[in-house]
Design an enzyme around this catalytic site. Structure first.
Site, mmCIF file in Angstrom:
data_model
loop_
_atom_site.group_PDB
_atom_site.id
_atom_site.type_symbol
_atom_site.label_atom_id
_atom_site.label_comp_id
_atom_site.label_asym_id
_atom_site.label_seq_id
_atom_site.Cartn_x
_atom_site.Cartn_y
_atom_site.Cartn_z
ATOM 1 N N LEU A 62 1.300 -0.976 -0.242
ATOM 2 C CA LEU A 62 0.075 -0.273 -0.224
ATOM 3 C C LEU A 62 0.894 1.199 -0.418
ATOM 4 O O LEU A 62 -0.124 2.435 -0.522
ATOM 5 C CB LEU A 62 -0.637 -0.139 1.049
ATOM 6 C CG LEU A 62 -2.079 -1.001 0.938
ATOM 7 C CD1 LEU A 62 -3.172 -1.198 2.307
ATOM 8 C CD2 LEU A 62 -2.964 -1.195 -0.359
ATOM 9 N N ASP A 303 0.296 -10.270 -4.358
ATOM 10 C CA ASP A 303 1.620 -8.948 -4.232
ATOM 11 C C ASP A 303 1.478 -7.236 -5.256
ATOM 12 O O ASP A 303 1.635 -6.924 -6.669
ATOM 13 C CB ASP A 303 2.824 -9.793 -4.654
ATOM 14 C CG ASP A 303 4.284 -9.230 -5.013
ATOM 15 O OD1 ASP A 303 4.266 -8.331 -3.600
ATOM 16 O OD2 ASP A 303 4.625 -10.009 -5.508
ATOM 17 N N HIS A 307 3.787 0.969 -9.125
ATOM 18 C CA HIS A 307 4.939 2.371 -9.048
ATOM 19 C C HIS A 307 3.740 2.719 -10.191
ATOM 20 O O HIS A 307 2.842 2.945 -11.055
ATOM 21 C CB HIS A 307 5.685 1.727 -9.943
ATOM 22 C CG HIS A 307 6.537 0.043 -8.872
ATOM 23 N ND1 HIS A 307 7.757 0.881 -7.935
ATOM 24 C CD2 HIS A 307 6.482 -0.663 -9.354
ATOM 25 C CE1 HIS A 307 7.688 -0.478 -7.314
ATOM 26 N NE2 HIS A 307 7.124 -1.572 -8.611
ATOM 27 N N GLY A 322 7.262 -5.448 -9.962
ATOM 28 C CA GLY A 322 5.779 -4.851 -9.474
ATOM 29 C C GLY A 322 4.436 -4.793 -10.611
ATOM 30 O O GLY A 322 5.270 -3.644 -11.084
#
Length: 429
Positions: A62, A303, A307, A322
């Site tokens: 988060l 997961d 970004h 990510g």
């Protein structure tokens, strides 16, 4: 005022049954059969839609405090509600990292202020979340965390992890491990497979994951610590977990939708396909699918790792690791695993809601007296995944433009609407 969900398909005792569900004062007051509604009650006709215990994601990022340009508690939990999640567990790669009561307090204050769903954070294993050095004060942090993790970094030293497991076991919390041997990474950033070699990239070998899983399982056996493996991506890790479970060890594992649907043959020269661990081989994907189907891998987590657009715009080599996943997880799994008869809908709900509740002792479920944490699913609507519709700040997903079937219509947390589609909003007015 009581709310009655009419004409639903309810997930009860591992199967779906037709019936109604009533909610009052934030809790489920009746479930199953045809329930009468009073004149003052609010009735929502679900027309045969599916009602499940709210989804639980035990692995999200988060980004707050410290990295609010990527995500905030407010935007991340809005995305969670949009995806049917009523509880999420954020990882500790924050600034400051939650390695002391004071630092954890900064995260908890933001959660209390801004969260739309239930947020149960992890504490660090090591001071500064470095994967080495000094261990945190497990006893001080334990009352306010769901477990301990250094996600993003593997704990490198065997003796350090042994002592961490001893301390975690003493306070009754799980070690939730990102398994990665640093000396085996060698600058890699995608799977060390055919695509990597054919396109001149640097690869991450499978051993970098499974060697640490192997070490940690031995330590879990020695210490009695509850041990949960993050984002399992290799067939070797699957087999190690399978053997540990057969031996009765307190070991569990999770994988993510992208590892179940994609493999390194699907890679493109785009940051949307870069995550850690990387997309592995077709054989690894098959092993993960089998493990989820037979219960070796009990949990599907996302997961979710947002970004900025700029950080994901530098191709496979230069982009940040990510992708986001909270708003795509259910439709991807339903469309590409359930509809393809690789998993049943019941298995998906078990892995996304029931098992994480059981493993992390979170309670809940569609039962009288339980908190009304509920997701309503429409399995018929088809649409295209559009990152511009996400409530997360992060828009980077390999599933952009994919056709899917199945969406979340309504998410309730303690009986309150956390997110609702227009169709439900009209009935609530």
């Amino acid at each position: 005022m009581k709310t009655v969900l009419k004409n639903a398909k309810l997930y009860l005792d591992g199967r779906f049954v037709e019936g109604d569900l009533a909610i009052a004062d934030g809790r489920i007051t009746a479930v199953g059969g045809s329930l009468a509604a009073g004149e003052s009650d609010r009735v929502v006709d679900l027309s045969g839609r599916y009602v499940v215990p709210g989804l639980v994601d035990v692995h999200v990022h988060l980004r707050e405090p410290g990295f609010s340009s990527k995500e905030t508690i407010a935007t991340g939990t809005a995305a969670a509600a949009h995806g049917g999640y009523t509880t999420v567990c954020p990882m500790p790669n924050l600034s400051p990292a939650p390695d002391t009561v004071e630092h954890l307090g900064e995260e908890l204050a933001l959660i209390r202020r801004d969260a739309r769903v239930k947020v149960l954070p992890y504490g660090c294993i090591t001071v500064g979340q470095k994967g080495e050095g000094e261990l945190v004060d497990f006893a001080a942090l334990a009352p306010d965390v769901v477990g301990f993790s250094d996600d993003g970094r593997g704990v490198q030293g065997e003796e350090l992890m042994r002592e961490a497991m001893r301390r975690a076991a003493k306070v009754g919390k799980a070690i939730v491990a990102h398994c990665e041997v640093n000396e085996l990474l060698r600058g890699g950033y995608i799977h060390d497979g055919v695509y990597c070699r054919e396109h001149g990239h640097k690869g991450i070998c499978s051993e970098s994951e499974w060697q640490q899983v192997e070490r940690d399982i031995k330590l879990a056996q020695e210490t009695g610590c509850q041990y949960h493996v993050c984002h399992v991506s290799t067939k070797e890790s699957v087999e190690l977990i399978r053997r540990a479970k057969a031996a009765g060890l307190p070991v569990s594992g999770e994988t993510a939708p992208h590892y179940l649907v994609l493999c390194d043959e699907d890679l493109q020269e785009d940051g949307r396909f870069k995550m850690n661990p990387p997309l592995r081989s077709r054989e690894d994907r098959q092993a993960l699918r089998a493990a989820v189907a037979d219960g070796t891998i009990e949990v599907i987590a996302t997961d979710h790792a947002p970004h900025t657009a700029e950080q994901k715009s530098r191709g496979l080599a230069g982009s940040a690791m990510g992708i986001v996943g909270l708003e795509t997880a259910f439709p991807i799994l339903y469309t590409y695993l359930v509809k393809q008869e690789l998993l049943t809908l019941e298995q998906v709900i078990e892995r996304m809601s029931i098992a994480p509740r059981r493993i992390f002792s979170l309670g809940g479920g569609l039962a009288v007296g339980e908190p009304a944490d509920v997701a309503v699913l429409d399995l018929d609507t088809e649409y295209e995944i559009d990152p511009e519709s996400f409530l997360s700040k992060g828009h980077s997903t390999p599933f952009a433009g994919w056709r899917v079937q199945g969406r979340v219509l309504w998410t309730l947390v303690d009986g309150r609407t956390a997110w609702a589609a227009e169709e439900i909003e009209r009935q609530l007015r």
